[in-house]
Structures are given as C-alpha cells and as structure tokens.
Enzyme design. Structure first.
Site, PDB file in Angstrom:
ATOM      1  N   ASP A  87       0.713  -1.260  -0.150  1.00  0.00           N
ATOM      2  CA  ASP A  87       0.049   0.115   0.024  1.00  0.00           C
ATOM      3  C   ASP A  87       0.972   1.336  -0.046  1.00  0.00           C
ATOM      4  O   ASP A  87       0.469   2.496  -0.398  1.00  0.00           O
ATOM      5  CB  ASP A  87      -0.943  -0.084   1.332  1.00  0.00           C
ATOM      6  CG  ASP A  87      -0.340  -0.066   2.577  1.00  0.00           C
ATOM      7  OD1 ASP A  87       0.990  -0.135   2.347  1.00  0.00           O
ATOM      8  OD2 ASP A  87      -0.995   0.035   3.511  1.00  0.00           O
ATOM      9  N   GLU A  88       2.290   1.079   0.277  1.00  0.00           N
ATOM     10  CA  GLU A  88       2.902   2.282   0.235  1.00  0.00           C
ATOM     11  C   GLU A  88       3.238   2.999  -0.890  1.00  0.00           C
ATOM     12  O   GLU A  88       3.759   4.071  -0.922  1.00  0.00           O
ATOM     13  CB  GLU A  88       4.418   1.941   0.790  1.00  0.00           C
ATOM     14  CG  GLU A  88       4.334   1.568   2.289  1.00  0.00           C
ATOM     15  CD  GLU A  88       5.718   1.554   2.893  1.00  0.00           C
ATOM     16  OE1 GLU A  88       6.665   1.989   2.336  1.00  0.00           O
ATOM     17  OE2 GLU A  88       6.091   0.816   3.997  1.00  0.00           O
ATOM     18  N   TYR A 100      12.375   2.456  -1.046  1.00  0.00           N
ATOM     19  CA  TYR A 100      11.840   1.292  -1.114  1.00  0.00           C
ATOM     20  C   TYR A 100      10.362   1.195  -1.847  1.00  0.00           C
ATOM     21  O   TYR A 100       9.917   0.504  -2.762  1.00  0.00           O
ATOM     22  CB  TYR A 100      11.399   0.842   0.290  1.00  0.00           C
ATOM     23  CG  TYR A 100      10.496  -0.216   0.385  1.00  0.00           C
ATOM     24  CD1 TYR A 100      10.575  -1.435  -0.233  1.00  0.00           C
ATOM     25  CD2 TYR A 100       9.344  -0.291   0.946  1.00  0.00           C
ATOM     26  CE1 TYR A 100       9.401  -2.737  -0.255  1.00  0.00           C
ATOM     27  CE2 TYR A 100       8.011  -0.815   1.072  1.00  0.00           C
ATOM     28  CZ  TYR A 100       8.250  -2.258   0.274  1.00  0.00           C
ATOM     29  OH  TYR A 100       7.092  -3.088   0.249  1.00  0.00           O
TER      30      TYR A 100
HETATM   31  O1  DAU Z   1       2.485  -0.839   4.332  1.00  0.00           O
HETATM   32  C1  DAU Z   1       3.021  -2.184   3.952  1.00  0.00           C
HETATM   33  C2  DAU Z   1       4.559  -1.989   4.084  1.00  0.00           C
HETATM   34  O2  DAU Z   1       4.518  -2.261   5.675  1.00  0.00           O
HETATM   35  C3  DAU Z   1       5.475  -3.143   3.425  1.00  0.00           C
HETATM   36  O3  DAU Z   1       5.358  -2.792   2.161  1.00  0.00           O
HETATM   37  C4  DAU Z   1       6.805  -3.122   4.184  1.00  0.00           C
HETATM   38  O4  DAU Z   1       7.627  -3.791   3.192  1.00  0.00           O
HETATM   39  C5  DAU Z   1       6.948  -3.266   5.426  1.00  0.00           C
HETATM   40  O5  DAU Z   1       8.054  -3.033   6.050  1.00  0.00           O
HETATM   41  C6  DAU Z   1       6.062  -2.360   6.036  1.00  0.00           C
HETATM   42  O6  DAU Z   1       6.612  -0.748   6.216  1.00  0.00           O
HETATM   43  P1  DAU Z   1       6.569   0.234   7.140  1.00  0.00           P
HETATM   44  O7  DAU Z   1       7.714   1.303   6.802  1.00  0.00           O
HETATM   45  O8  DAU Z   1       5.429   0.762   7.557  1.00  0.00           O
HETATM   46  O9  DAU Z   1       7.307  -0.959   8.521  1.00  0.00           O
HETATM   47  P2  DAU Z   1       8.198  -1.027   9.788  1.00  0.00           P
HETATM   48  O10 DAU Z   1       7.949  -2.271  10.278  1.00  0.00           O
HETATM   49  O11 DAU Z   1       9.389  -0.452   9.203  1.00  0.00           O
HETATM   50  O12 DAU Z   1       7.599   0.207  10.663  1.00  0.00           O
HETATM   51  C7  DAU Z   1       6.259   0.320  11.028  1.00  0.00           C
HETATM   52  C8  DAU Z   1       6.040   1.883  11.702  1.00  0.00           C
HETATM   53  O13 DAU Z   1       6.619   1.734  12.933  1.00  0.00           O
HETATM   54  C9  DAU Z   1       6.509   2.932  10.905  1.00  0.00           C
HETATM   55  O14 DAU Z   1       5.641   3.909  11.425  1.00  0.00           O
HETATM   56  C10 DAU Z   1       7.893   3.062  11.570  1.00  0.00           C
HETATM   57  C11 DAU Z   1       7.652   2.749  12.870  1.00  0.00           C
HETATM   58  N1  DAU Z   1       8.917   1.974  13.575  1.00  0.00           N
HETATM   59  C12 DAU Z   1       9.491   1.144  13.104  1.00  0.00           C
HETATM   60  C13 DAU Z   1      10.572   0.373  13.648  1.00  0.00           C
HETATM   61  C14 DAU Z   1      11.385  -0.606  12.928  1.00  0.00           C
HETATM   62  C15 DAU Z   1       9.021   2.558  14.947  1.00  0.00           C
HETATM   63  O15 DAU Z   1       8.488   3.486  15.527  1.00  0.00           O
HETATM   64  N2  DAU Z   1      10.264   2.126  15.728  1.00  0.00           N
HETATM   65  C16 DAU Z   1      10.793   1.023  15.203  1.00  0.00           C
HETATM   66  O16 DAU Z   1      11.762   0.544  15.719  1.00  0.00           O
END
Ligand code: DAU
Length: 334
Positions: free
Chosen positions: A121-122, A147
């Site tokens: 969805d990104e 990404y």
């Molecule tokens: O929306 C679908 C996407 O979701 C996928 O296409 C991506 O491959 C997948 O990694 C995910 O992307 P996000 O960037 O949203 O996921 P992430 O797990 O990295 O982070 C989720 C949310 O949490 C985002 O707002 C960043 C935040 N975050 C992330 C980490 C790793 C934190 O606040 N603390 C953290 O330590």
C-alpha cells in the site's frame, strides 16, 4: 498445479507456503529465493521438506527463466522490503524490486505463465492522520521512500506488460503485515524481542504515525482469493481495517507482556516518515467475496508474542546485529 513462489524463504512468502500446504495439499511448490539476510535458508528444509528450493537471485535472468518455464503460476513475493534500509542503501532495492520483477515478467511473458505480483500500500504515499480517506485502487501513486518507489516501479512494469503484451497478471497491494517468522528489524518483532531481551521499546518520532495492520495469514488467504477469482489485469487492495498508531501498538505489546505502559523511548524519526496508511478493501470484499477469517489484532498479536517467546533460537542470532545497526542510526530523544 506447479507454482513458483519467489521469495518463499522470507516472511510473507514462507507463511504463504504454510497456508498453501494446509489448505491445498495437491499443489507442487518450488521456491526461488536469493537467500539474503531476511530469508531463512537454514531452516527451510526442515520447515518445508518436500519443497524444492532454488537459491538464486532474480537478477539472474537465465535461472529465473528456467524456474518460471516449468510453472503454471508464479506468485512473486521476492523483494527488498525494509524502508529504513532503503534510506541507507537504495541499490539492492532497485536491483531486486525493479530488475528482479523485470526478469520475472519477461519469463512469464515468454512462457505464457500466469503471475500474481505482491506489492504494498506504500506505493500510494501517505494520508494525513485526521483524513477520513483511505487508499483505493484508483488512488494516484505517490511513493515516498526508495523502497516504495521501487515497489511502485515494479507495479508499473507489471501493468505495462499486461497491456502491451497480454501478460496474465494480477497485482495486490497490502497493508502492514505481522505474524510469525517476521525479521526482527520490523516494528512489531523488534518491540517484542526488545522486551524479551530486557531492552526498552523504540518509537520513531512522536509515535503517532498510523499503520493498517493485517495478520500475514489474512494477507495470504486474500492472495489465494485473487488468484482464484481475480480479473486479469486488475489491482486489488488488501487490508483488514486494522488502523492503529505506533504508540498504541507498543502499549498493547507492553500490556500483553506484563510490562509498564510507558516502557518505551522516543528515538530519532525516520527521514520522510509516512504519516498514515489506510486501505479500503471494498473491491476485494464485495467483488471477490473475501473476508478476514483469522484472529483479531489483539489475539493475533498475543499469538505472535507467544511465537517469538517460543522461538528464540530463530531470531536471537539476528538480534544483536540488527540492534547495532539501529543504535548507529538513532538517538533517544525522550
Ligand atoms: O504498508 C506495507 C509496508 O509495511 C510494506 O510494504 C513494507 O515492506 C513493510 O516493511 C512495512 O513498512 P513500514 O515502514 O510501515 O514498516 P516498519 O515495520 O518498518 O515500521 C512500521 C511503523 O513503525 C512505521 O511507522 C515506523 C515505525 N517504527 C519502526 C521501527 C522498526 C518505529 O516506531 N520503531 C521501530 O523500531
């Protein structure tokens, strides 16, 4: 039916194989996976003894062509997927997500093989926190990070191959997944494993950014619905109405794990951090009859916590390196 699952040793792809084996025992599965840091190559043979694993990069056009040629269907999960990594090192994302997808669609075109392309969805960018709108299939593409730009590019390639060459393909763009076997660099497993290792949870910036959470099994069941009933050439959004801000997810994890509700740090924000994702999956529900059938978020999260508690040997070897990488990039701000 022979299916080729690209990225089948990764988080979503390997759970797709699990679901397929449980619900469609008559399907032969082959996996094509580069075996990068986010793939579980060592555990693959134990988890899937009857599945053939071809360890190769999709950038290798010849191997990709041979694997596709023997399949009736390709489900294309393989991707570099972590936004933070793409901000520090974008090239692997271009290579895997753009060049890799190019090789897959060229092979599918040559051999007239049906393709389902897994996307995110990104690609639609982000929404304001208080905006009632959600992403739909007609929302304009507006990716923010390297990404998401490469995922948007891969979708565009698939769409062009459908229109120009008659490629038999469908696309799905799903919201944030969680569940077992997710790499500890991602938000939910990072926080769970922080608690399990006695560290504090880490929230980027204010923690008010919103993600639309869906259990990985829910996602994969929707993928099968699209493969079975989707219209060739169409894009379907997958989401299960799971909008939550990051702080509330961390507080739920802390509560389920018996910790204090404020046992987290605010750390340096992600550059260009998307504010909010929200998916309107009406087309999938109404046209294809899909409905979520697994656990609600709280139960799914509790099960996921249990899984990480019970499978320390799976994630512990990765944890130190992941936290060292994060420590070099982030500072505690409050
Ligand atoms: O929306 C679908 C996407 O979701 C996928 O296409 C991506 O491959 C997948 O990694 C995910 O992307 P996000 O960037 O949203 O996921 P992430 O797990 O990295 O982070 C989720 C949310 O949490 C985002 O707002 C960043 C935040 N975050 C992330 C980490 C790793 C934190 O606040 N603390 C953290 O330590």
């Amino acid at each position: 039916m022979n299916i080729l699952v690209t990225g089948g040793a990764g988080f979503i792809g390997s759970n797709f194989i699990d679901l397929t084996r449980q619900e469609r025992g008559d399907i032969d599965i082959t996996v094509l996976d580069a075996g990068n840091y986010a793939a579980d190559i060592e555990g693959f043979a134990t988890r899937f003894p009857e599945v053939e694993l071809i360890r190769a990069d999709l950038a290798d056009a010849e191997v990709t062509d041979r694997a596709v040629c023997e399949s009736d269907l390709v489900v294309h999960f393989a991707a570099e997927s972590h936004n933070d990594n793409s901000l520090h090192s974008p090239w692997p994302f271009v290579q895997s997500n753009i060049i890799g997808t190019y090789n897959v669609i060229e092979a599918c075109r040559r051999h007239d093989v049906r393709l389902h392309h897994i996307s995110s969805d990104e690609v639609y960018g982000d929404l304001e926190i208080d905006d009632p709108a959600r992403f739909t299939e007609s929302t304009a593409y507006n990716p923010s990070s390297p990404y998401s730009a490469t995922k948007a590019g891969s979708d565009m390639l698939v769409r062009a191959w459908v229109r120009s060459f008659g490629l038999r393909a469908t696309i799905s763009n799903c919201s944030n997944n969680y569940g077992p076997y997710q790499h500890v660099e991602k938000f939910i497993p990072r926080q769970i494993t922080n608690v399990l290792t006695g560290a504090r949870c880490k929230l980027y910036g204010t923690g008010l950014n919103v993600r639309d959470w869906i259990h990985v099994d829910e996602h994969n069941a929707a993928v099968w619905t699209i493969i079975d009933k989707g219209e060739i050439g169409r894009t379907y959004l997958i989401g299960a109405d799971g909008e939550k801000n990051n702080i509330s997810v961390v507080r739920t994890i802390l509560e389920l794990m018996g910790r204090e509700p404020d046992d987290f740090d605010h750390v340096t924000d992600r550059p260009g951090h998307d504010l909010r994702y929200a998916v309107d999956a009406t087309a999938l529900r109404e046209e294809l009859g899909w409905a979520p059938r697994f656990a609600d978020f709280r139960t799914g999260l509790a099960d996921t916590i249990e899984w990480y508690r019970d499978n320390r040997s799976w994630w512990e070897p990765q944890k130190t390196a992941v936290e060292a990488t994060y420590a070099a990039r982030e500072e505690v701000i409050s």
